[in-house]
Design an enzyme around this catalytic site. Structure first.
Site, PDB file in Angstrom:
ATOM      1  N   SER A  66       0.831  -1.200   0.000  1.00 61.46           N
ATOM      2  CA  SER A  66       0.000   0.000   0.000  1.00 61.46           C
ATOM      3  C   SER A  66       0.874   1.263   0.000  1.00 61.46           C
ATOM      4  CB  SER A  66      -0.972  -0.035   1.182  1.00 61.46           C
ATOM      5  OG  SER A  66      -2.051   0.834   0.977  1.00 61.46           O
ATOM      6  N   ASP A 112      -5.943  -3.368  -2.523  1.00 57.03           N
ATOM      7  CA  ASP A 112      -4.912  -3.069  -1.526  1.00 57.03           C
ATOM      8  C   ASP A 112      -4.287  -4.335  -0.919  1.00 57.03           C
ATOM      9  OD1 ASP A 112      -3.504  -2.038   0.752  1.00 57.03           O
ATOM     10  OD2 ASP A 112      -4.845  -0.323   0.758  1.00 57.03           O
TER      11      ASP A 112
END
Length: 267
Positions: free
Chosen positions: A43, A155
């Site tokens: 991320s 993500d």
């Protein structure tokens, strides 16, 4: 050929705005000439690690983020797969990464994403760096997912927020991990949809973090718990906390590298 030093892996975890602390950590590591041969990012950790390995000047990035309105990159629309289409952030990432491929990076970077089809963690290390970052930061329900081959990627924090295990699987001699989520004094503030989703991800990943955190040789935890995941307007303070946390760990890092060298020489 005789091995001249330890293989050092730097693991940069997820954390949205709190992940800006990674910039401060990298600044300190480079200032102290700490070698690292591989970056594994999830991320925001993938974004900062990717930008660094593309040759982005960390001090310039620091100043730019302190004066940037990140909301300009959020192309909000009527949701189908996510509130933010992601085209603006993709253009920004291609500019910042100079359209480089993973093969061009120094040091190499592995980025973690999650495939919604298989439910499995995906390690990205080929193709455009910007595309890898875009996939790894795609908070489900917020960013439109990234389609890659037969996969639909979101993500990496969904499956592996702090991917220390990847460093171990690649036989890193020393693993330095940076966690920006589970530090002491963390405060939870729920004010909007983004807060709900990000806090839910944090809760789901806490057990996994507890299992892997001890696997890092060095664990750096900047004291960013007082900031929410969306406080990009406090970039300067968050980056500074990253610097402070890294400075405290420098003697330990140098000690680990020295200890490895002594053991290697003895063998």
């Amino acid at each position: 050929m005789e091995k001249c030093g330890p293989k050092v892996a730097l693991v940069l975890g997820a954390g949205s705005a709190r992940g800006l602390a990674h910039i401060g950590v990298l600044q300190v590591l480079t200032d102290h000439h700490i070698p690292f041969h591989l970056i594994i990012g999830c991320s925001m950790g993938a974004m900062i690690g990717g930008l660094y390995s593309c040759g982005t000047d960390l001090k310039m990035l620091d100043k730019m983020l302190q004066h940037m309105d990140v909301n300009t990159f959020f192309d909000v629309r009527i949701p189908r797969y996510g509130f933010i289409a992601g085209k603006k952030i993709s253009s920004f990432l291609k500019l910042m990464t100079k359209n480089k491929n993973f093969e061009d990076l120094d040091p190499p970077v592995i980025m973690v994403a999650t495939d919604l089809i298989s439910g499995q963690e995906v390690q990205l290390n080929s193709g455009l760096v910007a595309d890898g970052i875009r996939a790894s930061i795609s908070i489900p329900g917020i960013f439109h997912p990234v389609k890659l081959d037969e996969m639909i990627l979101v993500d990496g924090a969904v499956t592996n927020r702090l991917p220390i295990d990847i460093a171990r699987s690649l036989e890193a001699d020393i693993t330095i991990a940076v966690d920006v989520t589970f530090c002491e004094g963390k405060q939870v503030n729920i004010n909007n949809t983004l807060d709900v989703i990000l806090t839910s991800l944090d809760i789901m990943q806490k057990q996994q973090f507890d299992l892997v955190c001890d696997q890092a040789d060095i664990l750096i935890q900047p004291e960013v718990g007082g900031f929410s995941s969306r406080e990009f307007d406090n970039a300067g303070k968050i980056i500074q906390l990253g610097r402070e946390a890294a400075e405290k760990k420098i003697p330990e890092i140098i000690g680990q590298i020295k200890k490895y060298g002594e053991q290697n020489t003895a063998n």
